[in-house]
Design an enzyme around this catalytic site. Structure first.
Site, mmCIF file in Angstrom:
data_model
loop_
_atom_site.group_PDB
_atom_site.id
_atom_site.type_symbol
_atom_site.label_atom_id
_atom_site.label_comp_id
_atom_site.label_asym_id
_atom_site.label_seq_id
_atom_site.Cartn_x
_atom_site.Cartn_y
_atom_site.Cartn_z
ATOM 1 N N GLY A 194 9.093 1.857 7.197
ATOM 2 C CA GLY A 194 8.719 0.664 6.786
ATOM 3 C C GLY A 194 7.957 0.739 5.616
ATOM 4 N N LYS A 226 2.062 -3.496 8.905
ATOM 5 C CA LYS A 226 3.189 -2.544 8.783
ATOM 6 C C LYS A 226 4.430 -3.455 9.090
ATOM 7 C CE LYS A 226 5.465 1.699 10.264
ATOM 8 N NZ LYS A 226 5.119 2.881 10.908
ATOM 9 N N GLY A 255 7.336 3.931 3.336
ATOM 10 C CA GLY A 255 7.756 5.218 4.009
ATOM 11 C C GLY A 255 9.235 4.844 4.594
ATOM 12 N N LEU A 270 0.983 -1.109 -0.035
ATOM 13 C CA LEU A 270 0.083 0.009 -0.035
ATOM 14 C C LEU A 270 0.862 1.333 0.010
ATOM 15 C CD1 LEU A 270 -2.701 -1.190 2.634
ATOM 16 C CD2 LEU A 270 -3.072 -0.834 0.172
ATOM 17 N N GLY A 271 2.114 1.218 0.694
ATOM 18 C CA GLY A 271 2.849 2.524 0.741
ATOM 19 C C GLY A 271 4.093 2.012 1.276
ATOM 20 N N VAL A 274 4.089 -0.924 4.219
ATOM 21 C CA VAL A 274 2.820 -1.222 4.648
ATOM 22 C C VAL A 274 2.031 -2.062 3.551
ATOM 23 C CG1 VAL A 274 0.468 -0.288 5.421
ATOM 24 C CG2 VAL A 274 2.720 0.777 6.014
ATOM 25 N N ASP A 287 5.883 12.573 14.025
ATOM 26 C CA ASP A 287 5.792 12.928 12.673
ATOM 27 C C ASP A 287 4.635 13.095 11.896
ATOM 28 O OD1 ASP A 287 6.950 12.699 9.994
ATOM 29 O OD2 ASP A 287 7.326 10.675 9.772
#
Ligand SMILES: *[C@@H]1O[C@H](CO)[C@@H](O)[C@H](O)[C@H]1NC(C)=O
Ligand SMILES: *[C@@H]1O[C@H](CO)[C@@H](O)[C@H](O)[C@H]1NC(C)=O
Ligand SMILES: *[C@@H]1O[C@H](CO)[C@@H](O)[C@H](O)[C@H]1NC(C)=O
Ligand SMILES: *[C@@H]1O[C@H](CO)[C@@H](O)[C@H](O)[C@H]1NC(C)=O
Ligand SMILES: *[C@@H]1O[C@H](CO)[C@@H](O)[C@H](O)[C@H]1NC(C)=O
Ligand SMILES: *[C@@H]1O[C@H](CO)[C@@H](O)[C@H](O)[C@H]1NC(C)=O
Ligand SMILES: *[C@@H]1O[C@H](CO)[C@@H](O)[C@H](O)[C@H]1NC(C)=O
Ligand SMILES: *[C@@H]1O[C@H](CO)[C@@H](O)[C@H](O)[C@H]1NC(C)=O
Ligand SMILES: *[C@@H]1O[C@H](CO)[C@@H](O)[C@H](O)[C@H]1NC(C)=O
Ligand SMILES: *[C@@H]1O[C@H](CO)[C@@H](O)[C@H](O)[C@H]1NC(C)=O
Length: 755
Positions: free
Chosen positions: A435, A451, A432, A429-430, A437, A548
């Site tokens: 890490g 995650k 960053g 999904l993504g 996801v 963050d």
């Protein structure tokens, strides 16, 4: 018992498959069998050709060897070809249009030219530009119907030496460049005759004129302007890029229906629709090379001879359309990686020797094999248990039984592997800084975001279980819920509620989706996120900080309700002075400047970052942006500058300026200014920010109602149903205000309010 021969099977298969391929490979064909493939030093690949029967219809060329070197031209057109690329491009050499004048502007001599390609496989490529060289000069051309297609003006500058232009740049002084559109098959350049103006009556415009002006089309990768062109008085040839394609039928899907006519003849080809005009071009598939227009023209690439592109650090074996790379004998591991092979442990080595020996010993070995598998499995279980303990799983299990968490679950490694299809790329999904996801779908159909963090320091993993426990207790409608975790792996994995509608960052900044965002919605998202952060700051002691805060960490659900995510990456606030974070985390554009100085993360760092989110919502500009003439590059600094100069409204999105009340904007502007204060003490708390936003929303809503009621009064002839609609909207708004008021009272009772 089943005969154990199958253990030998993989070896046999390897031998059979590999032997015919290790033979040296033929070089790929260029032209049809028996046809010349060169004219002079120019390679002529099929479908092109210059002897009868050697080319596809429309692709005939002429190679005239009475010239030295031989001249290759397009049959029927006469344009001279300088190179042909099988990727659908070739270059022809065409003389530039020239016009030369005497000192009083009288025309002395010149050369005219044109390119007319008619209905043919050829079109002018967009990698060409129209160039006008010399000054004063205006070059342009019109299409077959007389419409202007492209043009530019090249001026003279009297002051600089060498006529003011610099070597290599074609930017309007002595030389200008103009791009051309797709789909052209005709070009005839013209240039403006500035006539007696050349005499220098206007020293600014016409000083330092050149004797000759040129206008020509050329591949912009080929033409590099230098000042010697300004002194030129003779003709020169320009290299023009031509796109060719098989254009007689149509696109790939249409043409591939008639196999007798389809030009992609070879197996293992790809067909691409032409991106300039109708038609298609063929290509050999990945890992094949050669000429796709010839039967069997695409041949396998021997990857083993191309170690740079296809890495192999062991024994390389070419296969059809692929290659395999195995570790040398006695080692095992991943030979595709450098240092990927390790010495095989002696037990399996022994096993191998025994398997080679005899069938009798084989049976024993077979037993050993199972024993070995059993041992491996036990070892795996021991490893998992070790990670589980190391990650604080026991502590977590104990504490969970004392807390009444019903939803938090400890997942096994297998469950997560199954849910993410072994962490497959498609499920990502993504990615960053912290890490990756994945989207996980569990057997019962529930969807979750999983995650997988990057490696943590050991002292961090110790704290991990404690943090999990606190985060699992959080139950706020605007915080992404932590559903569970998996501790049997080296780095713990977290399982979160799945939020379907992407990030706020995407919603605000996605270029493909710049639909208007109602200002009500912007205020609501800001207020919801602020409430979530305020809640986290006040729900535990020490407070839970985010660390963050940014738009990429605010998710939107199907109703675009804000959900703050990634508290997992945050830290519990250090409760004594000595415990100072050593690792700076956060994102450029959002970072609290005082945090950078002191390395101490506080609730006020989140407040600072959060004010950037409000700014992004109101301006639709990124936290860190480069475009535009703004003096500051970060949103925070351009806001502060604008606010101090009283120009705050100018940086807002037009929609916001039109929809929101001035009072509301000023109130929010003031609070952002406080949030961005260098001194932490001067910043408001998250709760204060949340309350301001909530107040602003209420004020704006009341104003909107007022306007609506006002409109109703004005148009008294409103139909019944319209009136009904307005009342409905009013009713739903007031019930919303009610629920917010209620929430505020509940919060107050819980003693969370600070003022
Ligand atoms: C072909 O020869 C000409 C001159 O003989 C040279 O300029 C050109 O670069 C050569 N082309 C190729 C593709 O070798
Ligand atoms: C080659 O060029 C010469 C000179 O222009 C011409 O006389 C001759 O006919 C040409 N040959 C062919 C095969 O076109
Ligand atoms: C320039 O050319 C024009 C026309 O050809 C002629 O009338 C004129 O005398 C020429 N001027 C000079 C200075 O040669
Ligand atoms: C510009 O380029 C030309 C040709 O490459 C060269 O002769 C000349 O010295 C260059 N001039 C400058 C100022 O670099
Ligand atoms: C350019 O024009 C200026 C002004 O007319 C003149 O002084 C200068 O000598 C000219 N330079 C060249 C290179 O012709
Ligand atoms: C332009 O032409 C004139 C007259 O023919 C000549 O004196 C001058 O040197 C030429 N200038 C250039 C830049 O070639
Ligand atoms: C290919 O051409 C056919 C007929 O001209 C057309 O219907 C189809 O949409 C085209 N396909 C693509 C991918 O452009
Ligand atoms: C297929 O192409 C061939 C060659 O161009 C042509 O003769 C034939 O009529 C085409 N068949 C169909 C069904 O279009
Ligand atoms: C053709 O294939 C090659 C190698 O796979 C690739 O680099 C190239 O981009 C492809 N060309 C087109 C037009 O897709
Ligand atoms: C090539 O081989 C590798 C390893 O054997 C495999 O992972 C990959 O899927 C294969 N690729 C193709 C295109 O068959």
């Amino acid at each position: 018992m089943a005969p154990p021969y199958f253990l030998l099977l993989p070896l046999l298969v390897n031998v059979v498959l590999q032997s015919p391929l290790t033979a040296s490979q033929a070089s790929p064909p260029i032209s049809l069998p028996g046809c010349p493939n060169k004219c002079g030093n120019i390679t002529v690949p099929y479908p092109f050709g210059f002897e009868p029967g050697c080319f596809r219809e429309d692709f005939g060329l002429v190679c005239n060897e009475s010239y030295s070197p031989p001249r290759l031209t397009i049959s029927g057109y006469g344009y001279e070809i300088t190179d042909i690329s099988p990727k659908g491009e070739l270059h022809i050499s065409v003389v530039a249009k020239r016009a030369c004048y005497n000192s009083s502007g009288g025309y002395i001599s010149g050369t005219n030219t044109y390119i007319a390609l008619g209905t043919s496989p050829y079109l002018l490529s967009v990698s060409n530009s129209l160039f006008a060289v010399g000054c004063p000069n205006q070059g342009y051309f019109v299409d077959g119907d007389g419409y202007y297609v492209s043009g530019c003006v090249s001026a003279c500058r009297p002051t600089q030496n060498s006529l003011g232009s610099t070597n290599g740049s074609c930017t309007g002084v002595g030389c200008c460049e103009s791009s051309i559109p797709n789909g052209l098959n005709f070009y005839e350049p013209s240039s403006q005759n500035f006539g007696s103006a050349r005499e220098g009556t206007d020293p600014i415009l016409f000083a330092n004129t050149t004797n000759c002006s040129y206008v020509f089309l050329a591949d912009s990768n080929w033409f590099h302007f230098d000042n010697s062109y300004l002194l030129r008085t003779t003709d020169f040839m320009a290299s023009v890029a031509i796109d060719w394609a098989i254009r007689n039928v149509g696109n790939c899907s249409y043409a591939s229906r008639n196999m007798t006519d389809f030009a992609c003849r070879s197996a293992n080809h790809d067909c691409h629709d032409s991106d300039n005009g109708a038609g298609y071009i063929c290509n050999c598939s990945k890992r094949y090379q050669g000429n796709p227009y010839i039967t069997n023209g695409c041949i396998d690439i021997n990857e083993c001879e191309m170690k740079d592109e296809y890495p192999c650090f062991g024994v390389c074996t070419n296969t059809v359309g692929n290659y395999s790379c195995t570790c040398p004998r006695g080692t095992e591991g991943n030979a595709y990686m450098k240092d990927g092979c390790r010495k095989k442990d002696t037990f399996t080595l022994a096993l191998k020797i025994v398997t080679g020996a005899s069938v009798g010993v084989f049976l024993v070995a077979f037993g050993c094999f199972w024993l070995y598998l059993g041992m491996q499995k036990k070892r795996l279980i021991r490893t998992k248990q070790r990670f589980f303990e190391q990650n604080g799983g026991v502590l977590l299990q104990q504490q969970m039984s004392s807390f009444k968490t019903t939803t938090f679950k400890i997942y096994s490694k297998e469950e997560l592997e199954k849910a993410t299809n072994k962490f497959s790329e498609e499920r990502i999904l993504g990615r960053g800084g912290h890490g990756i996801v994945y989207k996980g779908i569990f057997e019962d159909g529930t969807v979750a975001a999983i995650k997988k963090s990057k490696l943590m320091e050991e002292h961090e993993t110790k704290e991990f279980a404690k943090e999990m426990l606190i985060l699992s207790q959080i139950n706020h409608k605007n915080v992404v819920k932590l559903l569970g975790c998996c501790l049997e792996v080296e780095v713990p994995m977290l399982v979160y509620e799945y939020i379907s509608n992407g990030t706020l960052y995407h919603y605000i900044h996605d270029k493909n989706f710049k639909a208007p965002i109602p200002s009500d919605e912007r205020l609501r998202i800001a207020a919801e996120s602020a409430d979530a952060l305020a809640y986290m700051h006040s729900s535990a002691s020490p407070p839970i900080l985010h660390g963050d805060v940014k738009t990429a960490n605010i998710l939107l659900d199907e109703n675009r309700v804000a959900k703050v995510s990634d508290f997992g990456a945050s830290k519990l606030a250090p409760n004594d002075e000595a415990e100072i974070a050593t690792l700076v985390q956060g994102t450029c554009g959002y970072l609290d400047p005082e945090y950078l100085l002191t390395c101490q993360l506080t609730d006020k760092s989140d407040v600072y970052s959060f004010s950037i989110i409000i700014l992004e919502l109101l301006t639709r500009k990124k936290a860190f942006y480069f475009e535009g003439p703004e003096e500051g590059r970060s949103l925070a600094s351009s806001f502060c500058t604008a606010k101090k100069e009283g120009r705050f409204l100018e940086i807002l999105d037009v929609q916001v300026r039109n929809e929101l009340q001035l009072e509301v904007l000023e109130e929010i502007g003031d609070v952002i200014m406080q949030c961005l204060s260098m001194n932490r003490e001067e910043r408001p708390t998250m709760r204060e920010v949340a309350d301001t936003l909530e107040k602003a929303r209420k004020f704006q809503r009341q104003h909107n109602h007022g306007r609506m009621m006002h409109n109703e009064e004005k148009s008294t002839e409103d139909t019944e149903s319209l009136l009904g609609d307005s009342i409905d909207i009013y009713a739903s708004h007031s019930s919303m205000s009610y629920s917010f008021a209620q929430q505020a009272i509940l919060d107050m009772e819980a003693g969370r309010r600070r003022f």
